[in-house]
Design a protein around this motif. Structure first.
Motif: not given
Length: 132
Positions: A11, A14, A18, A23, A25-26, A30
């Motif tokens: 995570t 990830l 992001g 990004n 928000k991503k 994560w």
């Protein structure tokens, strides 16, 4: 606990993807999951300590295994706490301060390197403390 920690490494990766994609928000999602998994790991470790002491009589004075077990897992747990704190600070910097871009995120990247290192150390600890 091993699955929890290895999942947290994924995570964290990830989250890194992001922020590299721009990004936020991503990234925030994560990274929040990563911090949460770190908290869960520590709670499970504390529960394991309780079980070892209350049900199996394992203490620091219970011989070489007891002292080695608590020293190695406790030292690692401290490092998980520190890594989780560093990642939480990076999350707060992103959510509250709006910091980090695809080109400027070294604070997070350094913290994630530390997190991945702590995860790799756990794999060896797991092997030596629980398997061998």
């Amino acid at each position: 606990n091993t699955i929890i920690l290895l999942t947290s490494s994924f995570t964290c990766h990830l989250a890194h993807i992001g922020i590299l994609d721009g990004n936020r928000k991503k990234f925030n999602f994560w990274l929040s999951v990563t911090v949460l998994l770190g908290v869960i790991f520590l709670f499970v470790q504390f529960y394991e300590y309780y079980e070892a002491y209350a049900h199996f009589g394992l203490t620091l004075n219970a011989g070489i295994y007891g002292s080695t077990f608590f020293m190695l897992t406790g030292f690692h747990g401290f490092h998980v706490l520190m890594g989780m704190t560093m990642l939480l600070i990076q999350l707060l910097r992103s959510v509250v301060g709006g910091q980090f871009t695809a080109d400027d995120h070294f604070g997070f990247e350094a913290s994630s390197w530390y997190w991945h290192f702590v995860d790799v150390v756990w794999v060896f600890l797991f092997l030596f403390v629980y398997i061998l």
